[in-house]
Design a protein around this motif. Sequence first.
Motif, PDB file in Angstrom:
ATOM      1  N   LEU A 160       0.880  -1.174   0.000  1.00 54.00           N
ATOM      2  CA  LEU A 160       0.000   0.000   0.000  1.00 54.00           C
ATOM      3  C   LEU A 160       0.911   1.215   0.000  1.00 54.00           C
ATOM      4  O   LEU A 160       1.779   1.339   0.870  1.00 54.00           O
ATOM      5  N   LEU A 161       0.728   2.098  -0.973  1.00 48.78           N
ATOM      6  CA  LEU A 161       1.647   3.236  -1.061  1.00 48.78           C
ATOM      7  C   LEU A 161       0.939   4.462  -1.614  1.00 48.78           C
ATOM      8  O   LEU A 161      -0.169   4.367  -2.137  1.00 48.78           O
ATOM      9  N   HIS A 179      -1.010  -3.103  11.009  1.00 48.08           N
ATOM     10  CA  HIS A 179      -1.262  -4.176  10.030  1.00 48.08           C
ATOM     11  C   HIS A 179      -0.139  -4.360   9.011  1.00 48.08           C
ATOM     12  O   HIS A 179       0.003  -5.436   8.433  1.00 48.08           O
ATOM     13  N   LEU A 180       0.603  -3.303   8.751  1.00 44.30           N
ATOM     14  CA  LEU A 180       1.639  -3.336   7.715  1.00 44.30           C
ATOM     15  C   LEU A 180       2.925  -2.718   8.254  1.00 44.30           C
ATOM     16  O   LEU A 180       2.908  -2.037   9.276  1.00 44.30           O
ATOM     17  N   TRP A 181       4.019  -2.930   7.536  1.00 48.08           N
ATOM     18  CA  TRP A 181       5.292  -2.355   7.934  1.00 48.08           C
ATOM     19  C   TRP A 181       5.643  -1.170   7.033  1.00 48.08           C
ATOM     20  O   TRP A 181       5.479  -1.241   5.820  1.00 48.08           O
ATOM     21  N   ASP A 182       6.153  -0.134   7.641  1.00 46.02           N
ATOM     22  CA  ASP A 182       6.672   0.997   6.878  1.00 46.02           C
ATOM     23  C   ASP A 182       8.015   0.572   6.294  1.00 46.02           C
ATOM     24  O   ASP A 182       8.924   0.173   7.035  1.00 46.02           O
ATOM     25  N   ALA A 183       8.149   0.663   4.974  1.00 39.32           N
ATOM     26  CA  ALA A 183       9.393   0.245   4.304  1.00 39.32           C
ATOM     27  C   ALA A 183      10.607   0.965   4.879  1.00 39.32           C
ATOM     28  O   ALA A 183      11.694   0.390   4.977  1.00 39.32           O
ATOM     29  N   GLN A 184      10.425   2.210   5.280  1.00 40.86           N
ATOM     30  CA  GLN A 184      11.567   2.959   5.833  1.00 40.86           C
ATOM     31  C   GLN A 184      12.033   2.359   7.158  1.00 40.86           C
ATOM     32  O   GLN A 184      13.227   2.360   7.458  1.00 40.86           O
ATOM     33  N   ALA A 185      11.110   1.842   7.951  1.00 38.68           N
ATOM     34  CA  ALA A 185      11.485   1.204   9.229  1.00 38.68           C
ATOM     35  C   ALA A 185      12.236  -0.096   8.969  1.00 38.68           C
ATOM     36  O   ALA A 185      13.217  -0.411   9.646  1.00 38.68           O
ATOM     37  N   LEU A 186      11.790  -0.841   7.954  1.00 38.15           N
ATOM     38  CA  LEU A 186      12.451  -2.115   7.630  1.00 38.15           C
ATOM     39  C   LEU A 186      13.842  -1.902   7.041  1.00 38.15           C
ATOM     40  O   LEU A 186      14.712  -2.745   7.180  1.00 38.15           O
ATOM     41  N   ALA A 187      14.046  -0.769   6.378  1.00 37.63           N
ATOM     42  CA  ALA A 187      15.343  -0.512   5.737  1.00 37.63           C
ATOM     43  C   ALA A 187      16.404  -0.094   6.754  1.00 37.63           C
ATOM     44  O   ALA A 187      17.580  -0.017   6.434  1.00 37.63           O
ATOM     45  N   ARG A 188      15.974   0.170   7.985  1.00 36.41           N
ATOM     46  CA  ARG A 188      16.875   0.582   9.072  1.00 36.41           C
ATOM     47  C   ARG A 188      17.805   1.710   8.634  1.00 36.41           C
ATOM     48  O   ARG A 188      19.029   1.615   8.737  1.00 36.41           O
ATOM     49  N   LEU A 189      17.217   2.752   8.132  1.00 33.21           N
ATOM     50  CA  LEU A 189      17.998   3.908   7.684  1.00 33.21           C
ATOM     51  C   LEU A 189      18.531   4.651   8.907  1.00 33.21           C
ATOM     52  O   LEU A 189      17.867   4.716   9.931  1.00 33.21           O
ATOM     53  N   ASP A 206       4.711  10.823   2.269  1.00 36.91           N
ATOM     54  CA  ASP A 206       4.620   9.816   1.197  1.00 36.91           C
ATOM     55  C   ASP A 206       5.196   8.528   1.770  1.00 36.91           C
ATOM     56  O   ASP A 206       6.318   8.532   2.283  1.00 36.91           O
ATOM     57  N   HIS A 207       4.429   7.448   1.689  1.00 39.39           N
ATOM     58  CA  HIS A 207       4.861   6.209   2.347  1.00 39.39           C
ATOM     59  C   HIS A 207       4.688   4.990   1.445  1.00 39.39           C
ATOM     60  O   HIS A 207       3.844   4.979   0.546  1.00 39.39           O
ATOM     61  N   VAL A 208       5.487   3.963   1.767  1.00 37.90           N
ATOM     62  CA  VAL A 208       5.326   2.638   1.172  1.00 37.90           C
ATOM     63  C   VAL A 208       5.177   1.666   2.338  1.00 37.90           C
ATOM     64  O   VAL A 208       6.087   1.524   3.160  1.00 37.90           O
ATOM     65  N   PHE A 209       4.003   1.039   2.436  1.00 35.30           N
ATOM     66  CA  PHE A 209       3.735   0.059   3.492  1.00 35.30           C
ATOM     67  C   PHE A 209       3.715  -1.332   2.863  1.00 35.30           C
ATOM     68  O   PHE A 209       3.092  -1.529   1.820  1.00 35.30           O
ATOM     69  N   VAL A 210       4.359  -2.287   3.522  1.00 30.41           N
ATOM     70  CA  VAL A 210       4.443  -3.639   2.946  1.00 30.41           C
ATOM     71  C   VAL A 210       3.889  -4.686   3.914  1.00 30.41           C
ATOM     72  O   VAL A 210       3.934  -4.513   5.132  1.00 30.41           O
TER      73      VAL A 210
END
Length: 257
Positions: A160-161, A179-189, A206-210
Amino acid sequence: MPRILTYNVHRCLGTDGRLSPARIADVIAAYEPDVVALQELDVGRVRTGGIDQAHAIAQALGMHVHFHASMRVLEEEYGNAILTHRPSRLVKAEALPGSPGKPRLEPRGALWASVNLGGAELQIINTHLGLRRHERLAQVNALLGPHWLGHHTCREPAILLGDFNATPRSRAYQRLTVHLWDAQALARLPKPRATFPSRLPMLRIDHVFVSRGIAVQRVEAVRTPLARVASDHLPLLVEFQVIRGKAHQSSMAHAHG
């Protein structure tokens, strides 16, 4: 490795006052994404020269386009699109709820496409949420409900983005991350990447949720000189892998740990 990009193109009107779908296409092309989610496109509108911006950008990128008009007045349309060069089909494109008692707010919508990425079927939902808090929450609840992400055919992996008009402190964002993960959190920036405003990005809206089954490899807010002038938002790019089986469980648990 597949790449997905979300980009609010501001009807292809740059911060320099120039209208240019070609410039938007150039910003995107430099990153060679497999799927592109665009918001704020004009189709056949007098203010932008009557151009079908969705098709113009898709054509320049050699991609197919799925478009949904969240607003339509006579022949003029305004809305969001999913572009891809992979095999895809449009599953659904519909309006999202507004704010009861505020019928004059800009209508909002979402579109859902099923995209085949190297044999994996990926469900992609692109949206642009409202500016008011209650409106956004109603729209997030709809997206998480039985007609969208909760639909029986919306099987993982799903993404969902879009432009959520919601920072990570907002209730709408926090509701989504249950319910979903924020791609930025998973990327461990080391530091989260803001996308708005493009010249001096301060806000992360602007977000990308996976969903499960997607391993995020890299996230980048595209800050090239061209991207900083082509729209008032920067594009957000996510490079990911689709994981089959149990391999993704540990990475997801780790991200939430």
